[in-house]
Design an enzyme around this catalytic site. Structure first.
Site, mmCIF file in Angstrom:
data_model
loop_
_atom_site.group_PDB
_atom_site.id
_atom_site.type_symbol
_atom_site.label_atom_id
_atom_site.label_comp_id
_atom_site.label_asym_id
_atom_site.label_seq_id
_atom_site.Cartn_x
_atom_site.Cartn_y
_atom_site.Cartn_z
ATOM 1 N N GLY A 1 0.821 -1.214 0.000
ATOM 2 C CA GLY A 1 0.000 0.000 0.000
ATOM 3 C C GLY A 1 0.853 1.261 0.000
ATOM 4 O O GLY A 1 0.628 2.183 -0.789
ATOM 5 N N VAL B 1 2.489 1.797 -3.342
ATOM 6 C CA VAL B 1 1.575 2.400 -4.313
ATOM 7 C C VAL B 1 1.403 3.890 -4.004
ATOM 8 O O VAL B 1 1.425 4.743 -4.898
ATOM 9 C CB VAL B 1 0.218 1.673 -4.279
ATOM 10 N N HIS B 2 1.276 4.206 -2.732
ATOM 11 C CA HIS B 2 1.075 5.591 -2.272
ATOM 12 C C HIS B 2 2.254 6.467 -2.701
ATOM 13 O O HIS B 2 2.069 7.547 -3.278
ATOM 14 C CB HIS B 2 0.936 5.565 -0.749
ATOM 15 N N VAL B 3 3.475 5.997 -2.442
ATOM 16 C CA VAL B 3 4.663 6.782 -2.778
ATOM 17 C C VAL B 3 4.791 6.906 -4.288
ATOM 18 O O VAL B 3 5.054 7.985 -4.824
ATOM 19 C CB VAL B 3 5.930 6.135 -2.165
ATOM 20 N N ALA C 1 2.377 9.329 -5.762
ATOM 21 C CA ALA C 1 2.757 10.714 -5.482
ATOM 22 C C ALA C 1 3.863 11.177 -6.432
ATOM 23 O O ALA C 1 3.888 12.334 -6.853
ATOM 24 C CB ALA C 1 3.209 10.851 -4.036
#
Lengths: 293, 230
Positions: B178, B181-183, B186
């Site tokens: 997760g 994916v988040h990094v 961004a």
């Protein structure tokens, strides 16, 4: 002979193979419960040899003293009163401590390289200088043996006097036992001796007598002769093995899956960037953002 | 005399334009990065404990024994900061009917087509990340507490600790995916990283990624044609 130098066979948290050119004879301690008189000489000898001093506590109204294994009591005599159907009240005395499994759950669970080693003669030894105090060895052990010391944040248990065995001596508890309830030697010899004693017990009317050398942990290097047979009477698990949860958690499969998953996240990001590139609305011609569906 | 940069295709904005919109407050950003820092420390120390191949990471903490002591404290710090942060965002993360449409078009967006209209401050992907992180941080906190030596673990039955250890590892790896994916999202969505480091986004960024939020933020302003030409 069994009493000889100690090569390391397995180290905790170490992926590469340990040196195994020399294979040493496996040793074992035999605890014949039918001969034990509960004198606790072995307990005292363990304290003396290993230079351990238990804190003075209070009696719990039983002969057990201390009441449980601790970081500074690596062997403890346990006394159980059992009402057996055919024999009436029986007083069962069990010398408790580490069983030195062939497949040690503590070693499997330990995350610190070399904090737990298995010697080629079968002894499982804790190396406290490498211990990080996580307590995973306790979660790994099917026999509830390792004890954690709040004084130094390290785990301790019976070493089978690996220091004595290395120089050809028998463990301190064996040396001191006055009734020959304890024997020490090559595992196969101890197994033969145990079988012989079980035979004698059966002749004397203990039809259920058996040797406790549980195969679920690959056999142990501490054997019990149990006159009444059922290990549960002696508070030992009937069919011990490393918990499936621990086996899963510390398995090569889980570890590899974890590492591969991480690598896959990096690779997926890298190739996505290479194929699609960044989204930068500020780089689009004015009004480009209007044509959305 | 300064030269005004051309408005067409001026690409990544490095300096704050006068009409930039504030997306994250200073307090939000600082909390976010404190959580991120704690996460990196937790991930490195957890990984060192999980797989011998990564045990060298314990050197970052001085020693493995010290790392083992620090890990749960950092974990509690992360949970406290994270939940303080997340508790201010829940309203913006409630799922809306339009989020379902966004998720259906997500694959196309990821492979380079345009993003479907986003109503709120966050798109459906961000919202799912938000709710899953709430779950995983809570799960990691709960299972981690059960394993905490010497404070909690001695009171927990051994089977409970075994189960907690397995779940802790599973949660940690799903959370890693997760966070990955988040990094990546961004970095991929240019302007998002800047929004979280400096707080502002360009108007085009806001109109493109979060038109609903943009309209809300600029509701009281004069019509866009007059302002853009000014």
């Amino acid at each position: 002979m069994a009493l000889e130098s100690l090569d390391v066979r397995r180290r905790s948290a170490s992926e590469t193979r340990a040196p195994d050119i020399r294979s040493r004879q496996e040793v074992a301690k035999l605890i014949d419960i039918s001969r034990c008189i509960g004198c606790k000489a072995c307990q005292a000898a363990c304290m003396e040899w290993n230079d351990l001093r238990e804190e003075v506590g209070a009696t719990a109204g039983a002969y057990d003293n201390p009441a449980d294994l601790t970081a500074s009591s690596w062997t403890v005599m346990r006394f159980f009163e059992e009402e057996l159907p055919e024999r009436g009240l029986q007083w069962l005395i069990v010398k408790d401590g580490c069983l030195h499994c062939s497949d040690p759950g503590c070693l499997k669970a330990c995350p610190a390289p070399g904090a737990i080693v298995q010697l080629s003669n079968g002894i499982v030894d804790f190396q406290q200088e490498a211990c990080i105090g996580c307590g995973y060895c306790q979660a790994g052990c099917p026999f509830d043996v390792p004890r954690y010391s709040p004084k130094d944040d390290k785990a301790y248990k019976c070493t089978l006097c690996s220091d004595r065995v290395a120089v050809g001596l028998e463990p301190a508890c064996i040396k001191t036992c006055p009734t020959q309830a304890l024997s020490f030697g090559a595992k196969e010899d101890m197994r033969a001796l145990a079988d012989e004693r079980v035979g004698e017990l059966k002749e004397r009317g203990y039809g259920q007598a058996q040797v406790y050398d549980p195969s679920g942990v690959g056999g142990t290097h501490v054997l019990y002769v149990m006159p009444h047979g059922d290990p549960a009477l002696y508070r030992k698990p009937r069919d011990p093995s490393i918990s499936p949860l621990v086996a899963l958690w510390r398995s090569t499969f889980a570890r590899t899956l974890g590492a591969v998953t991480m690598g896959a996240v990096f690779l997926a990001g890298f190739f996505h960037w290479m194929k699609v590139g960044p989204v930068d609305p500020d780089a689009r011609p004015e009004g480009g953002e209007e044509k959305r569906s | 005399m300064s030269v005004t940069p051309p408005r067409h295709g001026h690409a990544f904005a490095a300096e704050r334009p006068p009409d930039a919109l504030q997306r994250y407050s200073e307090a939000s950003r600082l909390t976010h990065w404190a959580v991120a820092l704690a996460y990196v420390l937790l991930f490195c120390s957890g990984l060192a404990l999980f797989h011998p191949f990564f045990f060298w990471l314990s050197g970052l903490f001085g020693s493995a024994a010290l790392m083992r002591v620090l890990h749960p404290f950092i974990g509690v710090a992360l949970a406290v900061l994270f939940f303080a942060y997340a508790s201010r965002l829940w309203r913006e993360n409630l799922l809306l009917p339009s989020d379902r449409r966004w998720l259906r078009g997500m694959l196309g967006y990821m492979t380079g087509r345009d993003e479907l209209r986003v109503e709120g401050k966050y798109n459906a992907g961000q919202k799912l990340m938000y709710w899953s992180m709430i779950g995983f941080v809570a799960g990691l906190l709960a299972t981690g507490l059960l394993l905490w030596r010497p404070y909690v673990a001695p009171a927990i039955p051994v089977d409970g600790r075994r189960l907690a250890a397995v779940l802790h590892a599973v949660f940690a790896f799903v959370m890693f995916v997760g966070i990955g994916v988040h990094v990546y999202a961004a970095l991929w969505t240019r302007g998002s990283m800047r929004a979280m480091t400096q707080g502002w986004v360009t108007r085009r960024w806001a109109r493109y990624h979060h038109p609903g939020w943009y309209e809300r933020e600029t509701a009281g302003e004069p019509p866009p044609d007059r302002r853009e030409s000014a």
